[in-house]
Design a protein around this motif. Structure first.
Motif, PDB file in Angstrom:
ATOM      1  N   ARG A 174       0.824  -1.212   0.000  1.00 32.31           N
ATOM      2  CA  ARG A 174       0.000   0.000   0.000  1.00 32.31           C
ATOM      3  C   ARG A 174       0.857   1.261   0.000  1.00 32.31           C
ATOM      4  N   GLU A 175       2.169   1.087  -0.006  1.00 36.75           N
ATOM      5  CA  GLU A 175       3.094   2.221   0.101  1.00 36.75           C
ATOM      6  C   GLU A 175       2.836   3.026   1.379  1.00 36.75           C
ATOM      7  N   MET A 176       2.428   2.325   2.427  1.00 32.94           N
ATOM      8  CA  MET A 176       2.204   2.959   3.733  1.00 32.94           C
ATOM      9  C   MET A 176       3.148   2.329   4.749  1.00 32.94           C
ATOM     10  N   ARG A 177       3.624   3.107   5.685  1.00 33.24           N
ATOM     11  CA  ARG A 177       4.522   2.624   6.732  1.00 33.24           C
ATOM     12  C   ARG A 177       3.717   2.389   8.005  1.00 33.24           C
ATOM     13  N   TYR A 178       3.841   1.197   8.564  1.00 37.10           N
ATOM     14  CA  TYR A 178       3.120   0.922   9.812  1.00 37.10           C
ATOM     15  C   TYR A 178       3.799   1.594  11.006  1.00 37.10           C
ATOM     16  N   ASP A 179       5.045   2.037  10.830  1.00 36.18           N
ATOM     17  CA  ASP A 179       5.736   2.805  11.868  1.00 36.18           C
ATOM     18  C   ASP A 179       6.498   3.939  11.173  1.00 36.18           C
ATOM     19  N   LEU A 180       5.970   5.148  11.280  1.00 36.82           N
ATOM     20  CA  LEU A 180       6.552   6.286  10.564  1.00 36.82           C
ATOM     21  C   LEU A 180       7.983   6.594  10.989  1.00 36.82           C
ATOM     22  N   TYR A 181       8.337   6.244  12.217  1.00 39.21           N
ATOM     23  CA  TYR A 181       9.610   6.701  12.778  1.00 39.21           C
ATOM     24  C   TYR A 181      10.673   5.602  12.847  1.00 39.21           C
ATOM     25  N   ASP A 182      10.377   4.447  12.301  1.00 33.62           N
ATOM     26  CA  ASP A 182      11.352   3.354  12.286  1.00 33.62           C
ATOM     27  C   ASP A 182      12.145   3.427  10.985  1.00 33.62           C
ATOM     28  N   LEU A 183      13.394   3.864  11.069  1.00 30.48           N
ATOM     29  CA  LEU A 183      14.219   4.034   9.866  1.00 30.48           C
ATOM     30  C   LEU A 183      14.670   2.696   9.293  1.00 30.48           C
ATOM     31  N   ALA A 184      14.606   1.646  10.097  1.00 37.55           N
ATOM     32  CA  ALA A 184      14.985   0.313   9.624  1.00 37.55           C
ATOM     33  C   ALA A 184      13.736  -0.567   9.547  1.00 37.55           C
ATOM     34  N   LEU A 185      12.657   0.010   9.042  1.00 38.31           N
ATOM     35  CA  LEU A 185      11.371  -0.676   9.000  1.00 38.31           C
ATOM     36  C   LEU A 185      11.477  -2.009   8.269  1.00 38.31           C
ATOM     37  N   GLU A 186      10.972  -3.058   8.895  1.00 34.89           N
ATOM     38  CA  GLU A 186      10.968  -4.384   8.284  1.00 34.89           C
ATOM     39  C   GLU A 186       9.581  -4.683   7.733  1.00 34.89           C
ATOM     40  N   ARG A 238       2.325 -11.231  10.982  1.00 29.20           N
ATOM     41  CA  ARG A 238       2.902  -9.896  11.179  1.00 29.20           C
ATOM     42  C   ARG A 238       4.377  -9.973  11.541  1.00 29.20           C
ATOM     43  N   VAL A 239       5.162  -9.075  10.956  1.00 27.22           N
ATOM     44  CA  VAL A 239       6.572  -8.949  11.306  1.00 27.22           C
ATOM     45  C   VAL A 239       6.696  -8.445  12.740  1.00 27.22           C
ATOM     46  N   LYS A 240       5.879  -7.447  13.096  1.00 25.82           N
ATOM     47  CA  LYS A 240       5.772  -6.962  14.471  1.00 25.82           C
ATOM     48  C   LYS A 240       4.410  -7.406  14.973  1.00 25.82           C
ATOM     49  N   ARG A 241       4.402  -8.342  15.888  1.00 32.20           N
ATOM     50  CA  ARG A 241       3.175  -9.056  16.207  1.00 32.20           C
ATOM     51  C   ARG A 241       2.013  -8.156  16.599  1.00 32.20           C
ATOM     52  N   PHE A 242       2.306  -7.037  17.255  1.00 30.13           N
ATOM     53  CA  PHE A 242       1.228  -6.176  17.735  1.00 30.13           C
ATOM     54  C   PHE A 242       1.025  -4.941  16.863  1.00 30.13           C
ATOM     55  N   ARG A 243       1.710  -4.875  15.710  1.00 34.88           N
ATOM     56  CA  ARG A 243       1.627  -3.683  14.881  1.00 34.88           C
ATOM     57  C   ARG A 243       0.768  -3.954  13.646  1.00 34.88           C
ATOM     58  N   LYS A 244      -0.384  -3.310  13.617  1.00 35.87           N
ATOM     59  CA  LYS A 244      -1.265  -3.423  12.471  1.00 35.87           C
ATOM     60  C   LYS A 244      -0.574  -2.838  11.246  1.00 35.87           C
ATOM     61  N   GLY A 245      -0.623  -3.565  10.144  1.00 31.39           N
ATOM     62  CA  GLY A 245       0.021  -3.121   8.919  1.00 31.39           C
ATOM     63  C   GLY A 245       1.340  -3.803   8.654  1.00 31.39           C
ATOM     64  N   SER A 246       1.835  -4.597   9.618  1.00 29.20           N
ATOM     65  CA  SER A 246       3.143  -5.239   9.450  1.00 29.20           C
ATOM     66  C   SER A 246       3.039  -6.663   8.928  1.00 29.20           C
ATOM     67  N   GLY A 247       1.819  -7.090   8.553  1.00 29.30           N
ATOM     68  CA  GLY A 247       1.641  -8.447   8.073  1.00 29.30           C
ATOM     69  C   GLY A 247       1.130  -8.505   6.646  1.00 29.30           C
ATOM     70  N   LEU A 248       0.668  -9.682   6.259  1.00 21.08           N
ATOM     71  CA  LEU A 248       0.112  -9.903   4.932  1.00 21.08           C
ATOM     72  C   LEU A 248      -1.398  -9.701   4.996  1.00 21.08           C
ATOM     73  N   PRO A 249      -1.943  -8.635   4.389  1.00 22.31           N
ATOM     74  CA  PRO A 249      -3.384  -8.386   4.455  1.00 22.31           C
ATOM     75  C   PRO A 249      -4.148  -9.332   3.522  1.00 22.31           C
ATOM     76  N   LEU A 250      -5.193  -9.948   4.060  1.00 23.06           N
ATOM     77  CA  LEU A 250      -5.973 -10.921   3.301  1.00 23.06           C
ATOM     78  C   LEU A 250      -7.432 -10.490   3.235  1.00 23.06           C
ATOM     79  N   LYS A 251      -8.073 -10.787   2.131  1.00 20.48           N
ATOM     80  CA  LYS A 251      -9.511 -10.588   1.997  1.00 20.48           C
ATOM     81  C   LYS A 251     -10.199 -11.902   2.358  1.00 20.48           C
TER      82      LYS A 251
END
Length: 693
Positions: A101-113, A316-329
């Motif tokens: 989605r070209e969105m960052r689940y953590d805006l301030y993580d410069l090493a975002l996984e 999810r890469v970060k278990r409690f962070r929404k947006g860090s996983g594979l979104p499914l319909k």
């Protein structure tokens, strides 16, 4: 020959496999629990069913139905142990899985996984074709490119293929032609079409759904085929059904071709069981709390029903962070799941602080106290040290717990580095995992604009009743309900779930320009398809009910909301439904702005099976088994009463502190509580008002 009267529910979890047997002829319920066998989950299932039938004095010939749910799909995706898959997509969209989605689940993580795509780039092949956003063919499918892609995939030795073309939810003809050509070029290789598993808008989510389905399909196809074959070889006359993530049941045939629909089947069963218990004891506003060996699941139930969602995020890469996983319909029951279970491992982090989870010891090697090779202390080990669990009555006495090994492990690994006593560390582990669950629950409920204090806590799972009191205190709840057979309640959920299916048709249209004849055609097609699928599960054709909804938004908004639809669909009635739903969610009503519909949804279901509300009668005899030293924050360690749940009589009120033991779980009751059984055998715990406030 008499008609089979037994139904069996089987829930395969990360640590334990749970069983519930319902004897409809005798109105009785039996339960069982075995350690999961990760190398071959079917082994624990077959062994557990054999034992349960022996306890019931029955044979597999007497079984009318087996309903099964499993964590195998989600674990396969998390552990990346699925098939070697390829993807065919529209030219220009090869990198869709990485761009997301070209969105960052953590805006301030410069090493975002970001989550790694299930299909690496070399196995993603683009072909010439193009549909417009209205479904018109702009470029025809280049079949020569498809055959070239198929040969490339063959050379890459793929085990399954996903196909996701741009806007194929509007016209699946290109995807279906590719599927037919792949069947010719790659015989025996299963193909997943996105227009089959997720025929709706949003390319990234649809592509992920198709890829996850393809990724787990070979494994689940083999597993379910083998399990079904072995059950029938042993004499099962009835069908094997599977629990879907939205809380309905379906046939093995459907599950084998759509395994992505099983990704949340176990948690869905727990919420379904909670709704069943709540209806029986007159509770309609509940927080369902299911804590097992690996995870804890919380679900908000209002008006006796759990909310549903049309999306789910896996691995999810970060278990409690929404947006860090594979979104499914994928239609699912709306709940949260966190890494907090009996097997959650306690450790000291780099800052010298005590942490608990999300890493779990699982069933192999398991907690230290199991004596199966585990060396790292877990939540279950802490609960044993605090006196909450009996070393001699775990699983009804079948499995002894090694307290000395736990004391040694906690002393060496945690107490020494922390400069604390063993008791203090055990209390800290219990408190930390409770606070982790409370924090997640507060956030989950706050996002829905609700106050947790107006709900009762319905606790189940092997570890749920142990931690329910501590969680309720943190959430300031007044009442806890622990159903009979709480340790295996999810397996009961399989047996009270109705045959159900969810279907969807997408196409973005302004409400003012909707073709209502086309909408009627969509719903007629979905009703016919769902009725066929439900009849296949054993539902009567006249017993299928339908519930319509739509995904809608104001024009210009990026996200949509689910809107229940009225029976009669007109521009005015659908607009009113949208405004009502919007006001419920956001407490504002904006009239006069243009509205658009993204998807039309249909939920079809048959009647729920009947299961006795009371799971067995109380046994005569003294309920109090004795006393043992138990630790509570208010009192420290002191002697407390231990009760046998099977001998407690309905209507008798007792006072804490105490523990109530049954075969599959133990309920911990604080010193500020009154407790007793209701008429249905549910353990009801009331916390003093002054202490809960």
């Amino acid at each position: 020959m008499t008609s089979p009267s037994l139904r069996i529910g089987v829930d395969v979890g990360g640590t334990f496999t749970d069983f519930v047997l319902v004897d409809e002829a005798k109105s009785r319920v039996l339960t069982g629990k075995r350690l999961t066998t990760p190398d071959d989950p079917g082994r624990a299932i077959l062994d557990g069913i054999t034992r349960l039938l022996g306890e019931a004095g029955a044979t597999i010939d007497d079984v009318r139905q087996v309903v099964h749910g499993t964590t195998l799909v989600t674990n396969t995706v998390i552990e990346r142990k699925g098939a070697r898959i390829g993807l065919i997509t529209t030219k220009g969209f090869r990198d869709n899985l990485e761009m997301g989605r070209e969105m960052r689940y953590d805006l301030y993580d410069l090493a975002l996984e970001k989550p790694e795509p299930l299909v690496p780039r070399p196995r993603r092949h683009a072909v010439t074709e193009r549909l417009s956003a209205q479904g018109d063919i702009l470029r025809p499918l280049d079949e020569a490119e498809v055959r070239a892609a198929a040969q490339a995939l063959k050379a890459q030795q793929v085990e399954a293929v996903a196909v996701c073309l741009l806007h194929s939810y509007l016209d699946p003809s290109h995807e279906r032609r590719i599927g037919a050509m792949l069947a010719e070029e790659l015989p025996g290789v299963p193909v997943t079409l996105s227009s089959d598993v997720a025929p709706e808008i949003r390319e990234y989510e649809r592509a992920n759904t198709a890829c996850v389905n393809a990724y787990v399909l070979p494994l689940m196809d083999r597993y379910l085929a083998k399990l079904e074959e072995e059950l029938h070889r042993r004499g099962l006359r009835g069908p094997l059904h599977l629990m879907l993530s939205a809380g309905g049941t379906a046939t093995v045939r459907y599950a084998r071709s759509n395994p992505v629909q099983l990704i949340e089947s176990g948690p869905a069963a727990g919420a379904t069981a909670a709704m069943h218990v709540g209806a029986a004891c007159g509770l309609s506003e509940m927080i369902s709390f299911d804590m097992g060996g690996t995870t804890a699941k919380m679900c908000l139930i209002e008006g006796g029903e759990a909310e549903h969602s049309s999306t789910f995020e896996a691995a999810r890469v970060k278990r409690f962070r929404k947006g860090s996983g594979l979104p499914l319909k994928v239609p699912v029951i709306d709940l949260i799941e966190i890494g907090a279970g009996g097997g959650s491992i306690a450790a000291v982090n780099a800052m010298g602080l005590l942490t608990v989870g999300p890493e779990s010891a699982g069933s192999v090697p398991g907690p230290v106290c199991y004596g199966r090779g585990g060396r790292r202390p877990t939540v279950t080990d802490a609960d044993l040290l605090l006196g909450y669990l009996s070393p001699d009555y775990f699983l009804g006495g079948e499995m002894g717990l090694d307290r000395e090994a736990v004391e040694s492990a906690v002393r060496d690994d945690l107490a020494g580095p922390l400069g604390m006593s063993v008791d203090q560390v055990a209390a800290g582990i219990h408190a930390v995992v409770n606070e982790n669950m409370a924090a997640a629950t507060r956030m989950y409920i706050a996002e829905k604009g609700r106050d947790p204090r107006r709900y009762a806590l319905l606790a189940f799972g092997g570890a749920g009743p142990v931690h329910a009191y501590g969680l309720a205190k943190l959430l300031k709840l007044r009442r806890i309900v622990v159903p009979a057979g709480a340790g295996v309640a999810s397996a009961l959920g399989f047996l009270v779930a109705a045959p159900a299916i969810d279907l969807v048709r997408s196409g973005v249209r302004r409400l003012s320009s909707v073709d209502w004849a086309e909408v009627a055609k969509h719903y007629a097609e979905m009703e016919a398809e769902s009725r066929t699928l439900l009849v296949e599960t054993g539902a009567a054709e006249g017993d299928v009910a339908f519930r319509r909804s739509a995904d809608m938004r104001y024009v210009g908004q990026g996200f949509d909301i689910a809107v229940p639809l009225p029976d009669t669909l007109t521009p005015e009635s659908v607009e009113a439904a949208f405004l009502d739903a919007y006001e419920r969610l956001f407490d504002r009503r904006i009239e006069g702005l243009p509205i658009e519909v993204l998807s039309w949804r249909l939920a079809a279901s048959a009647s729920r099976p009947t299961v006795p509300a009371t799971l067995g009668a109380s046994i005569e005899g003294a309920a109090k088994k004795g006393e043992r030293d138990i630790w509570f924050p208010q009192t420290g360690r002191k002697p407390c009463a231990v009760y046998d749940r099977y001998r407690m009589q309905p209507g008798v009120t007792l006072r804490g502190p105490a523990v109530v033991e049954e075969r599959e779980s133990t309920t911990v009751i604080g010193p500020d509580c009154d407790f007793g059984l209701d008429a249905h055998g549910n353990l009801v715990i009331d916390i003093d008002a002054a202490d809960a406030a």
